[in-house]
Structure formats: structure tokens, C-alpha cells
Design a protein around this motif. Structure first.
Motif, PDB file in Angstrom:
ATOM      1  N   UNK A   1      13.174  -3.156  -7.147  1.00  0.00           N
ATOM      2  CA  UNK A   1      12.784  -1.906  -7.788  1.00  0.00           C
ATOM      3  C   UNK A   1      11.301  -1.585  -7.681  1.00  0.00           C
ATOM      4  N   UNK A   2      10.544  -2.365  -6.910  1.00  0.00           N
ATOM      5  CA  UNK A   2       9.171  -1.995  -6.623  1.00  0.00           C
ATOM      6  C   UNK A   2       8.153  -2.339  -7.676  1.00  0.00           C
ATOM      7  N   UNK A   3       8.488  -3.139  -8.678  1.00  0.00           N
ATOM      8  CA  UNK A   3       7.491  -3.572  -9.658  1.00  0.00           C
ATOM      9  C   UNK A   3       6.458  -4.454  -8.952  1.00  0.00           C
ATOM     10  N   UNK A   4       5.180  -4.356  -9.376  1.00  0.00           N
ATOM     11  CA  UNK A   4       4.109  -5.134  -8.756  1.00  0.00           C
ATOM     12  C   UNK A   4       3.615  -6.221  -9.706  1.00  0.00           C
ATOM     13  N   UNK A   5       3.309  -7.411  -9.108  1.00  0.00           N
ATOM     14  CA  UNK A   5       2.868  -8.560  -9.901  1.00  0.00           C
ATOM     15  C   UNK A   5       1.707  -9.247  -9.195  1.00  0.00           C
ATOM     16  N   UNK A   6       0.733  -9.708  -9.991  1.00  0.00           N
ATOM     17  CA  UNK A   6      -0.371 -10.477  -9.447  1.00  0.00           C
ATOM     18  C   UNK A   6       0.136 -11.865  -9.064  1.00  0.00           C
ATOM     19  N   UNK A   7      -0.067 -12.295  -7.809  1.00  0.00           N
ATOM     20  CA  UNK A   7       0.510 -13.574  -7.361  1.00  0.00           C
ATOM     21  C   UNK A   7      -0.151 -14.802  -7.978  1.00  0.00           C
ATOM     22  N   UNK A   8      -1.291 -14.620  -8.670  1.00  0.00           N
ATOM     23  CA  UNK A   8      -1.980 -15.755  -9.283  1.00  0.00           C
ATOM     24  C   UNK A   8      -1.870 -15.762 -10.802  1.00  0.00           C
ATOM     25  N   UNK A   9      -1.883 -14.598 -11.412  1.00  0.00           N
ATOM     26  CA  UNK A   9      -1.850 -14.537 -12.885  1.00  0.00           C
ATOM     27  C   UNK A   9      -0.498 -14.135 -13.444  1.00  0.00           C
ATOM     28  N   UNK A  10       0.387 -13.591 -12.601  1.00  0.00           N
ATOM     29  CA  UNK A  10       1.702 -13.137 -13.068  1.00  0.00           C
ATOM     30  C   UNK A  10       1.655 -11.823 -13.816  1.00  0.00           C
ATOM     31  N   UNK A  11       0.471 -11.182 -13.882  1.00  0.00           N
ATOM     32  CA  UNK A  11       0.357  -9.930 -14.617  1.00  0.00           C
ATOM     33  C   UNK A  11       1.130  -8.828 -13.891  1.00  0.00           C
ATOM     34  N   UNK A  12       1.847  -8.008 -14.683  1.00  0.00           N
ATOM     35  CA  UNK A  12       2.670  -6.934 -14.120  1.00  0.00           C
ATOM     36  C   UNK A  12       1.938  -5.606 -14.241  1.00  0.00           C
ATOM     37  N   UNK A  13       2.072  -4.775 -13.209  1.00  0.00           N
ATOM     38  CA  UNK A  13       1.452  -3.458 -13.248  1.00  0.00           C
ATOM     39  C   UNK A  13       2.053  -2.612 -14.356  1.00  0.00           C
ATOM     40  N   UNK A  14       3.270  -2.921 -14.778  1.00  0.00           N
ATOM     41  CA  UNK A  14       3.926  -2.135 -15.808  1.00  0.00           C
ATOM     42  C   UNK A  14       3.518  -2.493 -17.218  1.00  0.00           C
ATOM     43  N   UNK A  15       2.639  -3.464 -17.379  1.00  0.00           N
ATOM     44  CA  UNK A  15       2.198  -3.837 -18.712  1.00  0.00           C
ATOM     45  C   UNK A  15       2.591  -5.255 -19.079  1.00  0.00           C
ATOM     46  N   UNK A  16       1.995  -5.790 -20.151  1.00  0.00           N
ATOM     47  CA  UNK A  16       2.188  -7.211 -20.505  1.00  0.00           C
ATOM     48  C   UNK A  16       3.632  -7.577 -20.853  1.00  0.00           C
ATOM     49  N   UNK A  17       4.440  -6.626 -21.239  1.00  0.00           N
ATOM     50  CA  UNK A  17       5.835  -6.948 -21.542  1.00  0.00           C
ATOM     51  C   UNK A  17       6.586  -7.437 -20.309  1.00  0.00           C
ATOM     52  N   UNK A  18       6.046  -7.166 -19.137  1.00  0.00           N
ATOM     53  CA  UNK A  18       6.723  -7.545 -17.895  1.00  0.00           C
ATOM     54  C   UNK A  18       6.021  -8.689 -17.171  1.00  0.00           C
ATOM     55  N   UNK A  19       4.969  -9.267 -17.781  1.00  0.00           N
ATOM     56  CA  UNK A  19       4.301 -10.396 -17.140  1.00  0.00           C
ATOM     57  C   UNK A  19       5.275 -11.554 -16.922  1.00  0.00           C
ATOM     58  N   UNK A  20       5.047 -12.327 -15.859  1.00  0.00           N
ATOM     59  CA  UNK A  20       5.915 -13.478 -15.572  1.00  0.00           C
ATOM     60  C   UNK A  20       5.096 -14.756 -15.653  1.00  0.00           C
ATOM     61  N   UNK A  21       5.726 -15.896 -15.952  1.00  0.00           N
ATOM     62  CA  UNK A  21       5.001 -17.169 -16.045  1.00  0.00           C
ATOM     63  C   UNK A  21       4.370 -17.576 -14.717  1.00  0.00           C
ATOM     64  N   UNK A  22       3.297 -18.339 -14.819  1.00  0.00           N
ATOM     65  CA  UNK A  22       2.634 -18.898 -13.646  1.00  0.00           C
ATOM     66  C   UNK A  22       2.743 -20.418 -13.676  1.00  0.00           C
ATOM     67  N   UNK A  23       2.551 -21.031 -12.495  1.00  0.00           N
ATOM     68  CA  UNK A  23       2.653 -22.483 -12.370  1.00  0.00           C
ATOM     69  C   UNK A  23       1.491 -22.973 -11.515  1.00  0.00           C
ATOM     70  N   UNK A  24       0.890 -24.101 -11.897  1.00  0.00           N
ATOM     71  CA  UNK A  24      -0.245 -24.618 -11.124  1.00  0.00           C
ATOM     72  C   UNK A  24       0.189 -25.108  -9.750  1.00  0.00           C
ATOM     73  N   UNK A  25      -0.772 -25.057  -8.826  1.00  0.00           N
ATOM     74  CA  UNK A  25      -0.522 -25.471  -7.444  1.00  0.00           C
ATOM     75  C   UNK A  25      -1.561 -26.506  -7.047  1.00  0.00           C
ATOM     76  N   UNK A  26      -1.135 -27.527  -6.333  1.00  0.00           N
ATOM     77  CA  UNK A  26      -2.054 -28.510  -5.760  1.00  0.00           C
ATOM     78  C   UNK A  26      -1.797 -28.588  -4.258  1.00  0.00           C
ATOM     79  N   UNK A  27      -2.880 -28.510  -3.493  1.00  0.00           N
ATOM     80  CA  UNK A  27      -2.793 -28.706  -2.050  1.00  0.00           C
ATOM     81  C   UNK A  27      -3.156 -30.155  -1.769  1.00  0.00           C
ATOM     82  N   UNK A  28      -2.178 -30.920  -1.330  1.00  0.00           N
ATOM     83  CA  UNK A  28      -2.376 -32.347  -1.076  1.00  0.00           C
ATOM     84  C   UNK A  28      -2.336 -32.601   0.425  1.00  0.00           C
ATOM     85  N   UNK A  29      -2.542 -33.838   0.774  1.00  0.00           N
ATOM     86  CA  UNK A  29      -2.594 -34.168   2.190  1.00  0.00           C
ATOM     87  C   UNK A  29      -1.286 -33.969   2.921  1.00  0.00           C
TER      88      UNK A  29
END
Length: 656
Positions: free
Chosen positions: A78-106
Motif C-alpha cells: 500500500x505504499x507506506x514509507x518507513x525509515x530503514x534504521x529507526x522504523x519511523x513511519x511517514x504516516x505518524x508514530x502509530x505506524x512505527x515498526x520495531x527495530x533490531x540491532x545489527x552487527x557486521x562480523x567477519x
């Protein structure tokens, strides 16, 4: 986010999962990646990685399948937009999604997720626990989007060793397998589908169970209650669809007594020997039910072994004691009481005939056995019936295919009052459990002084018929094998304790005439529905019910063609099934009917694959045979193979 951002104590409590290889992502790419039980939308953007929950909060769209536009993930649904690092939704905080930490290992890119919360007990768990309390431990079905809550409960039950789940390729095969399980054991198995087509695909196999009085539980996932009846995707009225086939069909709702509905379903299936059906909407499946108790059969089931009333029992005894040439006919309703029936036959020196559906309930090697009666039967059976002065019938429904003579006096015993005199009056209808009634007859029976010992005549008629069968087995045209030859060889090779599942078609008529059962062999078929396609799925059900017994499926090319993909199911679960496939290149029975009606033979030819090669491609044993001299070795090798094996026999379409 990179490794430097996640070195605190909370990060160390996370569970870390390798989500991607180091070189797997191009910059500006987003993908769905598994991270333990979760799925995340993993993004590489400007050299950095971000992970957010993969599920769009609008309607659950998979964000990892979206696109990166203006440094935002755009939901593909449906075209909703989300920040790939913070999970913030363009439609407002009610639509924010959880984020998860990332580690780049060898060795790759890792995502940290919280430990899974303890699984909540749900309505689906209550249903599954009640089901297994009743002893139902086998389910055939397909997992899909509208039954995932039920599937998860079954997975937990399977992990606890209380349930076996067999994932099939077509829901029709699941229903046939469950029906065969019920026919063999008298106990229900379950079949399982999603809303809409997943459940309607069950119906043919369930009608087979209904027609043959086999207990089965059908479980349907369904669309959310909020959209039901509004024309939603896969939304159909499943209660209406199952109304005719099921003896019990109910919707499980949020406020239902969930365990009680499962108990009632199983009670109906067992007592009425039919199909019980539950529909569970998607959202109801996952409602928490921590305090609900599962149910069970204790105090819920009567003793069904009822004694016959004294008056009809006395009338039956009078008829039997006045007879000098009685014949016993048994149907599938007498399956579990054959020992006492054989004792009665031996007391009366009376031939025992079976309906086709009851073939094998007395082995043909017994001196009083005459084989099956009717269109698929032996001339031995019809001869002895025609010479009889009384027919004693146990657990048979008087189908027109069986051809029980209406001109002979009949004593009929059945536990179903509607079965007694169903199509025409009988001399003595006796309502009672077959086993209890036979025991009562044996306890009071006096035989006629002039009672004829019919065993010599039975032996004489078998000698005549076996001589004819031997002649027919010698007529093998070049490149083809006569069905009489096939079943003579199977009679020699099939183990004495095997379960044979027989499909519908010319091969079934040949099986009824030519194959002689022995010892503890059991035969299953689509008796009154007569559904082509039954044979191989039924073999899967028989294997699940009796994995220690040899299982032999006997089908034609037309029947196997309907469910041949489920050969891969047999391979997946290492089912030890020997499949004997008689390939005549056509729907031979229909061709014969067209000719007998003086119609042109039309649209009965079949374009078949190399079935033996197909079996090998699936991972099983496959061999094609067109020479009678090779038949013994091929079937023997298949029976010895420790898994699914198929012998494709090219048979003569002009004989049966």
C-alpha cells in the motif's frame, strides 16, 4: 546501524542470528531475512545496515519485499514509507515498526532479537489438546495463511510426541487418507485445510468417508470474522458447504466453549461413523486461553455393543434352524466381528460370501470362503447364493452392485436401524451389535438334522473358477499383460498381513474377480462413493494407521493421475508403500460402458508419463513391466524396497 552501536549489556542479552553474507547485499538494497523466529527487513544503505520488523502495521505487508525510495522503505502492498534504521513511519508514530540491532562480523551480517517470549496457550492449543485426549493422533493436511494458529498448536503437539502431521500436496489426498485410516481402524484421523479452496478440496474424500461410514475429523481455517460474509479473499460459507457431508459442523467463535466443541465433534464422528467438521476463524485461533481446560472422552461414550431384542433373535434362530443350505453374507459393518462369524459358519457348514467392500474379511483360503458377491465378485459366490435356502446377512447395506438376491429369505443383523430392510422387506430384521448378536446366536443355535455340508461344493466351484482364471492368465498379448496374470502373481507375492488399497476402474473389477486374499490381509476401497483417485492417498492413510504392516496400493493410470504429486509425500515421510499401477492407457471402464451402450468410444484415452521414471524422479523405486516373465522379479523387488516403490504394469485394455 553497525557493531559499534551495540556493545552494552542489553545488546548482550539479545539472541544473534546470521541474516546475510558479507557480499550478499548491494548498496541501496532491502530484503526479507530470517532472524530466529522473526523476519526482518534488512537494508544496506550508504554502507550501513539497518533492520526493522518485516511486517507493515497496516495489513501485514512484507516490507523486505518493498523498494528503497528517497532512503525510505516503501511497503509493496500500500505504499507506506518507513525509515530503514529507526522504523519511523511517514504516516505518524502509530505506524512505527520495531527495530533490531545489527552487527557486521567477519563471517556475515548478524541481527539481534530478544529471546522469544514463552508461547501463550491459545484456543488452538485447547482444541489440539482435546483432540489428542480423545486419541486422535494423526493429521493429514496443508498449512496455509488462514490456519497458521491451528498449525502452530499442532506443531507443539507433535513436538510433545502427541501428534503426527503429514503435509500433503492436495487436500483431496488428505481427506482420502483420513477416510482410509478410519476404515481400517474404526478410529478417526483428521484432515486439515485453509479457508475457501483448501477446505472445498477436502469434500470428495469426505463424501467417501460419509458413504462408507468412516469416522473423520475435518478442520478448516477461515478468514477473520470481521470480513466474513463481505466477499473477502477466500471467503465462502464453509458451514453451508459442509452441511450435507458432515454429521456435525460448527463454527468455533471467540466466546465458544472450545474444548466442548472439539469433544462434540469427535463424539459425533465416532458414534455416527461419519464426518465431523470445525471451522476456526483466523483471529480465534490465536486468542489466549490460559485457563481453559481441555476435554476428553471420560464419561462421554456409551458401550455400543447392544444386545438384540429377544423376539427378533428367536425369530432369527427359528429361520436358521429350519434351513438346510444357509449362506452367510458379510459387509464392511462386520469387519471387527469376523472371528465369531466364522465360528457360526463352521457350525452351519455355511459358505461365507462378502460384499466387494468387505473383500478379505474372511480369507479366500478358508474352506467356506467364496469370495466377493456381485459385479466385482466371483462365480463361486453367486453360485452358492443361488443354491441357498436362507441368507444370513451381517453388516451389509444391500447395494445394487452387491446383488444380494431379493428372492431368498433374509435374516439381517445390523446396529443401524435404518439399514434394516433399507430397500426391501427382509424376513427377520435384527437390531443389535453384530458381534454380540452372533455370540447370542451361537449360544442358542440348534442345527437342522438334514443340514448340508456345503464345503465340498465350495471346493468344487473354486476348482472350476481357478481353472478358468489360469486359462485367462495365459493370454498375454505382445507388449502387454493380462490382468488375470497380474493378480495371480500378486496373490502369490503380497504378504499375508498386508493392507491393500484399491482404486476405482477396470483394475478394481479384475482385483475382485482374480485376487484371492489370505490370512490377515485387509482391503480398503472407495466402496459406495466409487471415487477414482482413492487408491494411492488411501495407502498413505493405511501406512499411517498400520506402519508395521505391508501396504500395497493397486490403481489404474486414470486414478493415480489425479493425485500423483503425493508420491512425493510418501517419499518425504519414508512411507513403505508398494504401488502396483495397471496402465492400459485409457479410462478402460468408461470405454467399455460406451461400447455396451452402443456409443462411440470418445475422450477416454490418456496421455501418460512414464510412471516408473516419475517415481524415480521423486526419489522412490520405479520399474515398468510389459512382459509377464518379468512380473515376479519386479513386484518382489518393489515389496522388498524400504520405502515408496512403484511397479508400472502395461496391461491389455481389452481384457479385465
Amino acid at each position: 546501524m553497525t557493531a559499534d552501536n551495540h556493545t552494552d549489556a542489553s545488546a548482550r542479552k539479545l539472541q544473534w542470528h546470521k541474516a546475510a553474507e558479507l557480499d550478499e547485499f548491494d548498496d541501496g538494497q532491502v530484503r526479507s531475512c530470517p532472524a530466529g523466529l522473526k523476519t526482518v527487513a534488512l537494508t544496506k544503505l550508504n554502507g550501513a545496515y539497518g533492520a526493522i520488523d518485516n511486517r507493515c502495521p497496516h495489513q501485514g505487508g512484507p516490507l523486505g519485499q518493498g523498494t528503497l525510495e528517497n532512503d525510505k522503505i516503501r511497503c509493496p502492498w500500500h505504499g507506506f514509507d518507513f525509515d530503514p534504521f529507526t522504523g519511523e513511519a511517514a504516516g505518524g508514530p502509530d505506524f512505527d515498526v520495531p527495530t533490531y540491532p545489527v552487527q557486521v562480523r567477519g563471517d556475515g551480517v548478524y541481527v539481534g532479537t530478544p529471546p522469544p517470549a514463552p508461547a501463550a496457550r491459545t484456543v488452538s492449543d485447547v482444541l489440539a489438546e482435546t483432540m489428542t485426549n480423545w486419541g486422535l493422533d494423526t493429521v493429514f493436511g496443508m498449512v496455509g495463511h488462514s490456519n497458521l494458529g491451528l498449525a502452530e498448536a499442532m506443531r507443539r503437539a507433535e513436538s510433545a510426541g502427541k501428534l503426527r502431521f503429514f503435509g500433503i500436496r492436495h487436500e483431496g489426498a488428505a481427506a482420502f487418507a483420513a477416510a482410509a485410516y478410519g476404515k481400517l481402524t474404526g478410529r478417526p484421523a483428521a484432515c486439515f485445510g485453509i479457508a475457501g479452496p483448501g477446505s472445498t478440496n477436502l469434500l470428495t474424500g469426505l463424501y467417501d468417508a460419509k458413504a462408507d461410514r468412516a469416522p473423520v475429523l475435518a478442520l478448516s481455517g477461515n478468514v477473520d470474522s470481521a470480513v466474513a460474509g463481505k466477499g473477502a479473499f477466500q471467503d465462502i460459507d464453509l458451514l453451508a458447504a459442509f452441511a450435507d457431508v458432515a454429521v456435525y459442523s460448527e463454527m468455533v467463535r471467540a466466546g465458544s466453549e472450545h474444548a466442548e466443541l472439539m469433544t462434540l465433534a469427535l463424539k459425533h464422528a465416532i458414534l455416527e461413523r461419519g464426518v465431523a467438521h470445525l471451522v476456526v476463524p483466523d483471529e480465534v485461533q490465536i486468542i489466549e486461553a490460559a485457563d481453559q481446560r481441555a476435554s476428553g472422552p471420560e464419561g462421554r461414550m456409551p458401550d455400543l455393543r447392544i444386545s438384540p431384542p429377544s423376539a427378533p433373535l428367536s425369530a432369527a434362530l427359528q429361520r436358521i434352524e429350519a434351513s438346510i443350505r444357509p449362506v452367510i453374507i458379510v459387509g464392511a459393518g462386520a469387519k471387527f466381528d469376523m472371528a465369531d462369524i466364522v465360528t457360526l459358519a463352521e457350525r452351519l457348514r455355511a459358505p461365507v460370501l462378502t460384499t466387494f467392500k468387505a473383500k478379505g474379511q474372511i480369507p479366500d483360503e478358508h474352506p467356506l470362503a467364496c469370495g466377493a458377491l456381485g459385479r466385482s465378485g466371483t462365480p463361486v459366490a453367486s453360485w452358492m447364493m443361488n443354491k441357498a435356502d436362507l441368507l444370513i446377512v451381517f453388516g451389509a447395506s444391500f447395494s445394487n452392485h452387491t446383488g444380494i438376491s431379493p428372492y431368498k429369505p433374509v435374516v439381517q443383523v445390523d446396529s443401524d436401524p435404518l439399514a434394516l430392510g433399507r430397500f426391501a422387506p427382509v424376513a427377520v430384521p435384527v437390531l443389535g451389535d453384530v458381534g454380540v448378536t452372533v455370540s447370542a446366536l451361537l449360544g442358542r443355535l440348534r442345527t437342522h438334522p438334514a443340514l448340508v455340508d456345503q464345503r465340498p461344493e465350495v471346493a468344487e466351484r473354486w476348482a472350476v473358477w481357478r481353472s478358468e482364471k489360469s486359462l485367462r492368465a495365459q493370454r498375454n498379448p505382445a507388449g502387454r499383460i493380462a490382468p488375470a496374470t497380474v493378480f495371480a502373481e500378486l496373490g502369490r507375492l503380497v504378504p499375508a498381513d498386508a493392507v491393500l488399497t484399491v482404486d476405482v476402474g477396470n483394475h478394481a473389477y479384475s482385483f475382485g474377480r482374480y485376487f484371492e486374499t489370505k490370512d490377515r490381509q485387509s482391503v480398503l476401497m472407495s466402496g459406495y462413493l466409487g471415487s477414482i483417485g482413492f487408491g494411492f492417498p488411501a495407502a498413505m492413510g493405511a501406512w499411517a494407521a498400520a506402519p508395521d504392516r505391508p501396504v500395497v496400493a493397486v490403481t489404474g493410470d486414470g486414478g493415480f493421475g489425479q493425485y500423483l504429486a503425493d508420491f512425493t509425500t510418501a517419499v518425504k515421510y519414508d512411507m513403505n508403500i508398494t504401488h502396483v499401477l495397471l496402465n492400459n492407457g485409457e479410462l478402460g471402464k468408461i470405454s467399455q460402458e460406451q461400447r455396451s451402450s452402443e456409443y462411440a468410444v470418445w475422450q477416454t484415452s490418456l496421455r501418460n508419463p512414464d510412471f516408473a521414471a516419475f517415481a524415480r524422479d521423486c526419489g522412490g523405486y520405479g520399474r515398468q513391466v510389459s512382459d509377464a516373465a518379468e512380473l515376479n522379479a519386479a513386484v518382489s523387488a518393489a515389496l522388498d524396497y524400504p520405502g515408496p516403490a512403484l511397479v508400472e504394469i502395461l496391461v491389455d485394455p481389452s481384457s479385465n
